[in-house]
Design a protein around this motif. Structure first.
Motif, PDB file in Angstrom:
ATOM      1  N   VAL A   1      47.178  38.115  42.420  1.00 49.79           N
ATOM      2  CA  VAL A   1      45.842  37.838  42.331  1.00 49.79           C
ATOM      3  C   VAL A   1      44.674  38.604  42.003  1.00 49.79           C
ATOM      4  O   VAL A   1      44.468  39.670  42.115  1.00 49.79           O
ATOM      5  CB  VAL A   1      45.632  37.851  44.292  1.00 49.79           C
ATOM      6  CG1 VAL A   1      44.204  37.108  44.239  1.00 49.79           C
ATOM      7  CG2 VAL A   1      46.469  36.983  44.713  1.00 49.79           C
ATOM      8  N   ILE A   2      44.418  37.648  41.237  1.00 50.69           N
ATOM      9  CA  ILE A   2      42.883  38.174  40.196  1.00 50.69           C
ATOM     10  C   ILE A   2      41.859  37.549  40.696  1.00 50.69           C
ATOM     11  O   ILE A   2      41.974  36.210  40.790  1.00 50.69           O
ATOM     12  CB  ILE A   2      43.273  37.801  38.660  1.00 50.69           C
ATOM     13  CG1 ILE A   2      44.384  39.365  38.542  1.00 50.69           C
ATOM     14  CG2 ILE A   2      41.850  38.304  37.817  1.00 50.69           C
ATOM     15  CD1 ILE A   2      44.036  40.888  39.176  1.00 50.69           C
ATOM     16  N   ARG A   3      40.813  38.103  41.219  1.00 49.86           N
ATOM     17  CA  ARG A   3      39.691  37.238  41.550  1.00 49.86           C
ATOM     18  C   ARG A   3      38.348  37.391  40.778  1.00 49.86           C
ATOM     19  O   ARG A   3      38.198  37.907  39.683  1.00 49.86           O
ATOM     20  CB  ARG A   3      38.799  37.572  42.448  1.00 49.86           C
ATOM     21  CG  ARG A   3      39.983  37.174  44.160  1.00 49.86           C
ATOM     22  CD  ARG A   3      39.225  37.911  45.403  1.00 49.86           C
ATOM     23  NE  ARG A   3      40.539  37.734  46.271  1.00 49.86           N
ATOM     24  CZ  ARG A   3      41.414  36.704  46.660  1.00 49.86           C
ATOM     25  NH1 ARG A   3      41.127  35.429  46.263  1.00 49.86           N
ATOM     26  NH2 ARG A   3      41.974  36.883  48.045  1.00 49.86           N
ATOM     27  N   SER A   4      38.075  36.238  40.233  1.00 49.21           N
ATOM     28  CA  SER A   4      36.774  35.792  39.138  1.00 49.21           C
ATOM     29  C   SER A   4      35.369  35.443  39.633  1.00 49.21           C
ATOM     30  O   SER A   4      35.854  34.841  41.006  1.00 49.21           O
ATOM     31  CB  SER A   4      36.930  35.035  38.104  1.00 49.21           C
ATOM     32  OG  SER A   4      37.445  33.683  38.323  1.00 49.21           O
ATOM     33  N   THR A   5      34.358  35.129  39.004  1.00 51.29           N
ATOM     34  CA  THR A   5      33.417  35.029  40.139  1.00 51.29           C
ATOM     35  C   THR A   5      32.027  34.883  39.047  1.00 51.29           C
ATOM     36  O   THR A   5      31.599  35.215  37.934  1.00 51.29           O
ATOM     37  CB  THR A   5      32.624  35.403  40.770  1.00 51.29           C
ATOM     38  OG1 THR A   5      32.367  35.316  41.480  1.00 51.29           O
ATOM     39  CG2 THR A   5      31.934  37.403  40.108  1.00 51.29           C
TER      40      THR A   5
ATOM     41  N   ILE B   1      33.061  36.194  35.113  1.00 50.66           N
ATOM     42  CA  ILE B   1      33.043  37.529  35.270  1.00 50.66           C
ATOM     43  C   ILE B   1      34.583  38.201  35.757  1.00 50.66           C
ATOM     44  O   ILE B   1      34.705  36.988  37.171  1.00 50.66           O
ATOM     45  CB  ILE B   1      32.281  38.840  36.266  1.00 50.66           C
ATOM     46  CG1 ILE B   1      32.854  40.056  35.736  1.00 50.66           C
ATOM     47  CG2 ILE B   1      31.791  38.324  36.948  1.00 50.66           C
ATOM     48  CD1 ILE B   1      32.138  41.099  35.644  1.00 50.66           C
ATOM     49  N   SER B   2      35.784  38.498  35.470  1.00 46.57           N
ATOM     50  CA  SER B   2      37.004  38.217  35.995  1.00 46.57           C
ATOM     51  C   SER B   2      37.492  39.522  35.899  1.00 46.57           C
ATOM     52  O   SER B   2      37.651  40.160  34.595  1.00 46.57           O
ATOM     53  CB  SER B   2      37.707  37.491  35.406  1.00 46.57           C
ATOM     54  OG  SER B   2      38.884  37.757  35.946  1.00 46.57           O
ATOM     55  N   GLY B   3      38.423  40.190  37.046  1.00 45.27           N
ATOM     56  CA  GLY B   3      39.262  41.032  36.247  1.00 45.27           C
ATOM     57  C   GLY B   3      40.831  40.896  35.299  1.00 45.27           C
ATOM     58  O   GLY B   3      40.505  39.525  35.109  1.00 45.27           O
TER      59      GLY B   3
ATOM     60  N   VAL C   1      36.085  41.226  41.210  1.00 45.44           N
ATOM     61  CA  VAL C   1      34.821  41.524  40.713  1.00 45.44           C
ATOM     62  C   VAL C   1      33.394  40.507  41.289  1.00 45.44           C
ATOM     63  O   VAL C   1      33.920  39.929  42.346  1.00 45.44           O
ATOM     64  CB  VAL C   1      34.603  41.347  39.335  1.00 45.44           C
ATOM     65  CG1 VAL C   1      35.707  42.072  38.532  1.00 45.44           C
ATOM     66  CG2 VAL C   1      34.282  39.745  39.512  1.00 45.44           C
ATOM     67  N   ALA C   2      32.344  41.888  41.266  1.00 45.07           N
ATOM     68  CA  ALA C   2      31.336  41.471  42.644  1.00 45.07           C
ATOM     69  C   ALA C   2      29.432  41.535  41.555  1.00 45.07           C
ATOM     70  O   ALA C   2      29.995  42.666  40.831  1.00 45.07           O
ATOM     71  CB  ALA C   2      30.976  41.754  43.677  1.00 45.07           C
ATOM     72  N   TRP C   3      29.303  40.534  41.212  1.00 45.75           N
ATOM     73  CA  TRP C   3      27.168  40.625  40.694  1.00 45.75           C
ATOM     74  C   TRP C   3      26.735  40.736  41.861  1.00 45.75           C
ATOM     75  O   TRP C   3      26.779  39.618  42.613  1.00 45.75           O
ATOM     76  CB  TRP C   3      27.739  39.259  39.973  1.00 45.75           C
ATOM     77  CG  TRP C   3      27.084  40.136  38.573  1.00 45.75           C
ATOM     78  CD1 TRP C   3      25.244  40.180  38.611  1.00 45.75           C
ATOM     79  CD2 TRP C   3      26.988  40.092  37.572  1.00 45.75           C
ATOM     80  NE1 TRP C   3      25.110  40.168  37.388  1.00 45.75           N
ATOM     81  CE2 TRP C   3      25.658  40.346  36.308  1.00 45.75           C
ATOM     82  CE3 TRP C   3      28.341  39.978  36.520  1.00 45.75           C
ATOM     83  CZ2 TRP C   3      25.765  40.685  35.416  1.00 45.75           C
ATOM     84  CZ3 TRP C   3      28.171  40.172  35.247  1.00 45.75           C
ATOM     85  CH2 TRP C   3      27.070  41.208  34.015  1.00 45.75           C
TER      86      TRP C   3
END
Length: 582
Positions: free
Chosen positions: A512-516, A526-528, A560-562
């Motif tokens: 599970v990879i999360r982008s935002t 942006i994404s891992g 990731v989180a901005w």
């Protein structure tokens, strides 16, 4: 869970496509000269009165010279409209007199006045004419004959009539004139042969109270903004040379800015670009380097989110605890320790006073952010709780789970069950649009399901070939961002379900990879990645602008989180148990 990253379920699907007698609400008032209503036109001329010498200013004029390659009349009329929008009505009148141009013709000004005053017979006559139009259409008033306004090609004029008469019908219902409303429904709306469902809905409104009418019709009444909204909708079908769209100069300036931003790869300022110079951002101002490494997590970091005001950062993952940091000092404010298994998801309430956490211990908990105390425990799920989302008003929230009878549920702020969607799929992630109109759910069965959040009804679903791991919705509620297990991120228009952009480069296949969304005005993605890197793209043009090293290899950057309050700060969390601040 000792393997790298948090695995998702591997039930991939093989299909890819979608599943799934009076002519007014009141007696017409004596006709008055229309006045400016803050839109096209201005206070003293408004395109409705001739000059004192009796010669209309749009006649008998030599061919104007272009203005630096642009049509002089168009530029002048736009400036007059812009001056009115700015409130400089005297300057607009002076420019109109000096140039001989007006923003709009007398017919358009009269049409605008008729709609805003609810003079529906007059409005229809001005819009469609009192006799069939000549070839080419246009506006012409002479000898008592009006030939209507010029429409864009392909406009369904019956649909425009339907819009006008629907407003008239609703206003009659609001004033409790049911007899005349029924005549409009039967003799004016039904013969237009629009969609049967629309007529059935309008017919059902006959039995409503005025307040119920407004709620069911999603309409704010004759004295609200409904007439202005109707005018705006009708104007979109009228040729812009006849009726200039509202605030057109401001819209053009916005387009100039957006075009410059779309060509500025490192656009990330906190302020809007100036119109005085061409815009470009320096790469050196972009957050490219790790400035702080946090090592307080005792397991892989799977979930992370800044509060909406940017003052706090919450992290969780393979360990059973949740950390809340002060994002000014990055000192730990609270360590939340009541879960007994992995905490795979978390989400801040809109006012940042509460944090919801979702765990493999089959519970979701709501915490008081200032004190760090657990306020609510949701234990109705019979399997790991995988996702949560807050309603925009902060008074309720949704949780999602993989199995059981409570896979997708709505809860009050006090933890009372409000609604159960009874879905037959396993919920991987969910998101509610900031405007509160839609909820998007992704399933472990490779399905995107879009709901009308207000009515709780499903609007449509999409079945994809690749599994998905997370969903985010843009701040303007127009797009959803979907991470996919085939190393692709898709930006999808929520209204049309069409793919707006694809972002490629990151690696994803097993975990599970999360982008935002990120950056100023959410202009970045942006994404891992499974290769221990962070990937950043320009949202508008899809360009991969940076690939950042940082986390220990091998291992995943899972999340990731901005920071929404600081466009020059983002955080990443990985298998190395680190949170890195850039």
């Amino acid at each position: 869970m000792t393997a790298q990253g948090m695995r998702f379920h591997q039930d991939a699907s093989t299909s890819n496509g979608s599943q799934n007698v009076s002519n007014g609400s009141k007696q017409p008032a004596p006709h008055a000269q229309p006045s400016s209503n803050g839109t096209n036109g201005h206070t003293t001329t408004n395109g409705s009165l001739p000059q004192k010498n009796g010669v209309h200013p749009l006649t008998a004029r030599p061919t104007p010279q272009p203005f630096y390659g642009h049509d002089r009349e168009e530029v002048t009329r736009l400036i007059i409209q812009g001056l009115d929008d700015l409130g400089y009505h005297g300057a607009a009148s002076t420019l109109s007199r000096e140039s001989g141009y007006e923003v709009e013709s007398p017919a358009v000004a009269l049409f605008r006045h008729a709609v805003l005053q609810g003079e529906w017979s007059e409005a229809e006559m001005l819009l469609f004419g009192s006799e069939p139009p000549d070839e080419g259409g246009g506006v012409r008033i002479h000898n008592g004959v009006h030939q209507g306004l010029k429409f864009l090609d392909g406009v369904d004029q019956n649909h425009l009539r339907f819009q006008l008469r629907t407003q008239k019908y609703l206003e009659l219902l609001e004033s409790k004139d049911l007899g005349r409303a029924l005549i409009v429904l039967r003799q004016e709306l039904t013969p237009l042969k629009q969609e049967r469902s629309q007529l059935q809905h309008l017919s059902s409104l006959l039995v409503n109270t005025p307040d119920g009418l407004k709620k069911e019709a999603k309409w704010d009444g004759a004295t609200g903004q409904s007439r202005q909204i109707l005018l705006q909708e009708l104007s979109r079908s009228i040729a812009p040379s006849v009726m200039i769209p509202e605030h057109r100069l401001a819209d053009l300036l916005d387009q100039v800015k957006k075009n410059q931003i779309s060509h500025c790869l490192y656009h990330n300022p906190s302020k809007s670009p100036s119109l005085f110079a061409d815009h470009i951002c320096d790469r050196s101002q972009f957050p490219l380097r790790t400035v702080l490494e946090l090592s307080h997590n005792t397991g892989e970091v799977w979930a992370m989110e800044f509060s909406h005001d940017g003052k706090m950062l919450a992290t969780s993952g393979e360990a059973t605890d949740v950390l809340i940091y002060d994002s000014n000092t990055f000192q730990i404010m609270h360590r939340l320790t009541e879960h007994s298994k992995h905490v795979a998801y978390l989400a801040w309430s809109p006012d940042d006073t509460r944090l919801i956490t979702c765990s493999h211990d089959e519970t979701a908990r709501v915490w008081d952010a200032p004190s760090g105390q657990c306020m609510i425990k949701i234990d109705h799920h019979a399997n790991p709780v995988t996702a949560a989302a807050w309603s925009p008003d902060g008074q309720s929230f949704v949780t999602g789970s993989l199995h059981g009878n409570h896979r997708l549920c709505l809860w009050s702020i006090d933890g009372e069950p409000l609604y159960n969607w009874n879905v037959d799929y396993r919920v991987q992630d969910c998101a509610i649009s900031p405007n509160g109109k839609r909820m998007v759910v992704i399933s472990s069965e490779s399905q995107i399901v879009v709901y009308n959040y207000e009515s709780r009804e499903e609007e449509y679903s999409i079945l994809l070939k690749s599994q998905m791991t997370c969903v985010n919705i843009s701040q303007d509620s127009q797009h959803m961002l979907i991470n996919m297990a085939n190393s692709e991120i898709q930006l999808i228009n929520i209204d049309t379900a069409e793919i707006a952009k694809r972002f490629l480069g990151q690696q994803q296949g097993q975990f599970v990879i999360r982008s935002t969304f990120g950056g100023a005005d959410q202009n970045l993605i942006i994404s891992g990645s499974e290769d221990s890197r962070v990937y950043i793209w320009h949202k508008e043009n899809g360009t991969l602008i940076e690939t950042l090293e940082g986390h220990q290899s091998p291992g995943c950057v899972n999340v990731v989180a901005w920071n929404p309050a600081d466009p020059c700060m983002f955080a990443s969390g990985g298998d190395d148990r680190k949170v890195r601040i850039s």
